[in-house]
Design a protein around this motif. Structure first.
Motif, PDB file in Angstrom:
ATOM      1  N   VAL A  11     -14.445  36.969  36.941  1.00 46.86           N
ATOM      2  CA  VAL A  11     -14.406  35.923  35.909  1.00 46.86           C
ATOM      3  C   VAL A  11     -14.633  36.554  34.535  1.00 46.86           C
ATOM      4  O   VAL A  11     -13.920  36.242  33.570  1.00 46.86           O
ATOM      5  CB  VAL A  11     -15.465  34.829  36.186  1.00 46.86           C
ATOM      6  CG1 VAL A  11     -15.624  33.910  34.995  1.00 46.86           C
ATOM      7  CG2 VAL A  11     -15.081  34.032  37.416  1.00 46.86           C
ATOM      8  N   HIS A  14     -11.572  38.500  33.582  1.00 46.88           N
ATOM      9  CA  HIS A  14     -10.504  37.567  33.241  1.00 46.88           C
ATOM     10  C   HIS A  14     -10.681  37.060  31.813  1.00 46.88           C
ATOM     11  O   HIS A  14      -9.721  36.987  31.034  1.00 46.88           O
ATOM     12  CB  HIS A  14     -10.530  36.409  34.234  1.00 46.88           C
ATOM     13  CG  HIS A  14      -9.225  35.717  34.414  1.00 46.88           C
ATOM     14  ND1 HIS A  14      -8.968  34.919  35.493  1.00 46.88           N
ATOM     15  CD2 HIS A  14      -8.101  35.677  33.670  1.00 46.88           C
ATOM     16  CE1 HIS A  14      -7.747  34.428  35.398  1.00 46.88           C
ATOM     17  NE2 HIS A  14      -7.205  34.868  34.302  1.00 46.88           N
ATOM     18  N   CYS A  55      -1.497  33.192  37.809  1.00 40.86           N
ATOM     19  CA  CYS A  55      -2.166  34.442  37.460  1.00 40.86           C
ATOM     20  C   CYS A  55      -2.809  35.037  38.707  1.00 40.86           C
ATOM     21  O   CYS A  55      -3.557  34.354  39.408  1.00 40.86           O
ATOM     22  CB  CYS A  55      -3.234  34.183  36.397  1.00 40.86           C
ATOM     23  SG  CYS A  55      -4.096  35.693  35.895  1.00 40.86           S
ATOM     24  N   THR A  58      -6.707  34.763  39.186  1.00 37.80           N
ATOM     25  CA  THR A  58      -7.228  33.503  39.713  1.00 37.80           C
ATOM     26  C   THR A  58      -7.180  33.506  41.239  1.00 37.80           C
ATOM     27  O   THR A  58      -8.149  33.109  41.895  1.00 37.80           O
ATOM     28  CB  THR A  58      -6.418  32.313  39.150  1.00 37.80           C
ATOM     29  OG1 THR A  58      -6.502  32.329  37.731  1.00 37.80           O
ATOM     30  CG2 THR A  58      -6.955  30.998  39.673  1.00 37.80           C
ATOM     31  N   GLU A  59      -6.084  33.979  41.782  1.00 41.61           N
ATOM     32  CA  GLU A  59      -5.948  34.056  43.244  1.00 41.61           C
ATOM     33  C   GLU A  59      -6.998  34.992  43.834  1.00 41.61           C
ATOM     34  O   GLU A  59      -7.635  34.687  44.844  1.00 41.61           O
ATOM     35  CB  GLU A  59      -4.538  34.517  43.614  1.00 41.61           C
ATOM     36  CG  GLU A  59      -4.315  34.740  45.088  1.00 41.61           C
ATOM     37  CD  GLU A  59      -4.442  33.485  45.928  1.00 41.61           C
ATOM     38  OE1 GLU A  59      -4.821  33.597  47.118  1.00 41.61           O
ATOM     39  OE2 GLU A  59      -4.184  32.388  45.410  1.00 41.61           O
ATOM     40  N   GLU A  61      -9.887  35.804  42.555  1.00 37.82           N
ATOM     41  CA  GLU A  61     -11.199  35.188  42.448  1.00 37.82           C
ATOM     42  C   GLU A  61     -11.401  34.151  43.546  1.00 37.82           C
ATOM     43  O   GLU A  61     -12.468  34.095  44.183  1.00 37.82           O
ATOM     44  CB  GLU A  61     -11.401  34.531  41.080  1.00 37.82           C
ATOM     45  CG  GLU A  61     -12.787  33.935  40.958  1.00 37.82           C
ATOM     46  CD  GLU A  61     -12.955  32.952  39.827  1.00 37.82           C
ATOM     47  OE1 GLU A  61     -13.979  32.248  39.858  1.00 37.82           O
ATOM     48  OE2 GLU A  61     -12.084  32.878  38.940  1.00 37.82           O
ATOM     49  N   ASN A  62     -10.405  33.318  43.785  1.00 36.52           N
ATOM     50  CA  ASN A  62     -10.514  32.306  44.842  1.00 36.52           C
ATOM     51  C   ASN A  62     -10.722  32.953  46.217  1.00 36.52           C
ATOM     52  O   ASN A  62     -11.518  32.473  47.022  1.00 36.52           O
ATOM     53  CB  ASN A  62      -9.295  31.391  44.865  1.00 36.52           C
ATOM     54  CG  ASN A  62      -9.359  30.339  43.782  1.00 36.52           C
ATOM     55  OD1 ASN A  62     -10.433  29.879  43.411  1.00 36.52           O
ATOM     56  ND2 ASN A  62      -8.210  29.949  43.272  1.00 36.52           N
ATOM     57  N   TYR A  73     -10.863  27.042  43.693  1.00 32.06           N
ATOM     58  CA  TYR A  73     -10.430  25.938  42.838  1.00 32.06           C
ATOM     59  C   TYR A  73      -8.926  25.990  42.665  1.00 32.06           C
ATOM     60  O   TYR A  73      -8.306  27.031  42.810  1.00 32.06           O
ATOM     61  CB  TYR A  73     -11.134  25.969  41.476  1.00 32.06           C
ATOM     62  CG  TYR A  73     -10.938  27.251  40.702  1.00 32.06           C
ATOM     63  CD1 TYR A  73      -9.846  27.418  39.846  1.00 32.06           C
ATOM     64  CD2 TYR A  73     -11.843  28.296  40.803  1.00 32.06           C
ATOM     65  CE1 TYR A  73      -9.667  28.585  39.136  1.00 32.06           C
ATOM     66  CE2 TYR A  73     -11.672  29.462  40.092  1.00 32.06           C
ATOM     67  CZ  TYR A  73     -10.587  29.599  39.263  1.00 32.06           C
ATOM     68  OH  TYR A  73     -10.407  30.760  38.563  1.00 32.06           O
ATOM     69  N   GLY A  76      -5.487  26.952  37.083  1.00 29.84           N
ATOM     70  CA  GLY A  76      -5.696  28.280  36.536  1.00 29.84           C
ATOM     71  C   GLY A  76      -7.092  28.483  35.972  1.00 29.84           C
ATOM     72  O   GLY A  76      -7.918  27.568  35.927  1.00 29.84           O
ATOM     73  N   PHE A  77      -7.343  29.694  35.546  1.00 28.67           N
ATOM     74  CA  PHE A  77      -8.635  30.094  35.000  1.00 28.67           C
ATOM     75  C   PHE A  77      -9.024  29.236  33.803  1.00 28.67           C
ATOM     76  O   PHE A  77     -10.135  28.720  33.723  1.00 28.67           O
ATOM     77  CB  PHE A  77      -8.563  31.570  34.587  1.00 28.67           C
ATOM     78  CG  PHE A  77      -9.827  32.096  33.955  1.00 28.67           C
ATOM     79  CD1 PHE A  77     -10.837  32.578  34.746  1.00 28.67           C
ATOM     80  CD2 PHE A  77      -9.982  32.117  32.582  1.00 28.67           C
ATOM     81  CE1 PHE A  77     -11.994  33.075  34.182  1.00 28.67           C
ATOM     82  CE2 PHE A  77     -11.125  32.609  32.003  1.00 28.67           C
ATOM     83  CZ  PHE A  77     -12.142  33.092  32.805  1.00 28.67           C
ATOM     84  N   HIS A  80      -9.881  25.748  34.749  1.00 23.28           N
ATOM     85  CA  HIS A  80     -11.122  25.595  35.513  1.00 23.28           C
ATOM     86  C   HIS A  80     -12.370  25.901  34.690  1.00 23.28           C
ATOM     87  O   HIS A  80     -13.361  25.185  34.778  1.00 23.28           O
ATOM     88  CB  HIS A  80     -11.082  26.489  36.753  1.00 23.28           C
ATOM     89  CG  HIS A  80     -12.273  26.320  37.634  1.00 23.28           C
ATOM     90  ND1 HIS A  80     -12.457  25.198  38.408  1.00 23.28           N
ATOM     91  CD2 HIS A  80     -13.346  27.111  37.836  1.00 23.28           C
ATOM     92  CE1 HIS A  80     -13.592  25.313  39.075  1.00 23.28           C
ATOM     93  NE2 HIS A  80     -14.153  26.469  38.745  1.00 23.28           N
ATOM     94  N   TYR A  81     -12.361  26.974  33.913  1.00 22.90           N
ATOM     95  CA  TYR A  81     -13.563  27.424  33.218  1.00 22.90           C
ATOM     96  C   TYR A  81     -13.631  27.033  31.743  1.00 22.90           C
ATOM     97  O   TYR A  81     -14.664  26.641  31.246  1.00 22.90           O
ATOM     98  CB  TYR A  81     -13.704  28.951  33.311  1.00 22.90           C
ATOM     99  CG  TYR A  81     -14.080  29.423  34.685  1.00 22.90           C
ATOM    100  CD1 TYR A  81     -15.364  29.231  35.179  1.00 22.90           C
ATOM    101  CD2 TYR A  81     -13.160  30.051  35.499  1.00 22.90           C
ATOM    102  CE1 TYR A  81     -15.718  29.654  36.444  1.00 22.90           C
ATOM    103  CE2 TYR A  81     -13.499  30.490  36.768  1.00 22.90           C
ATOM    104  CZ  TYR A  81     -14.783  30.285  37.231  1.00 22.90           C
ATOM    105  OH  TYR A  81     -15.125  30.705  38.476  1.00 22.90           O
TER     106      TYR A  81
END
Length: 121
Positions: A11, A14, A55, A58-59, A61-62, A73, A76-77, A80-81
């Motif tokens: 994160v 990113h 991206c 994101t994948e 991280e998930n 989630y 995208g990043f 979400h954030y």
């Protein structure tokens, strides 16, 4: 535990990547060698916004979140954030195009300035 630390680290990476995409054109004015890193990053960032590409960060991280027993989630990043902090209503395609245009404008300004500095008088 390691998956969660890796996901949290991703994160941060990113977020730094997004900052580099957005403001790297200004850094290139100071450190010209960054152009070989920034230009592809900026093109990728704009493609993600304009063409709505997924991206891979994101994948990843998930996947790490799932490995840590957490839920991932959708979206995208930024959705979400970042976006919930700024606009809780959500990210629309029109706003996403606006973000891509902002990336393009900031970096275009930096690169045009770089070209102007390199011209002989």
């Amino acid at each position: 535990m390691l998956y969660r630390i890796a996901a949290d680290g991703l994160v941060l990476f990113h977020l730094m990547f997004i900052g580099f995409v957005l403001f790297g054109g200004l850094l290139v004015l100071k450190w010209r060698g960054l152009i070989v890193w920034h230009l592809p990053a900026a093109l990728w960032g704009m493609a993600v916004e304009f063409v709505h590409l997924p991206c891979p960060l994101t994948e990843w991280e998930n996947r790490m979140r799932h490995g840590a027993g957490q839920s991932g989630y959708g979206g995208g990043f930024i959705e979400h954030y970042v976006w919930p902090v700024i606009y809780p209503a959500g990210l629309t395609p029109g706003i996403q195009l606006g973000l891509g245009a902002m990336v393009l404008a900031i970096n275009l300004w930096g690169y045009l300035r770089l070209l102007h500095q390199r011209r002989p008088l």
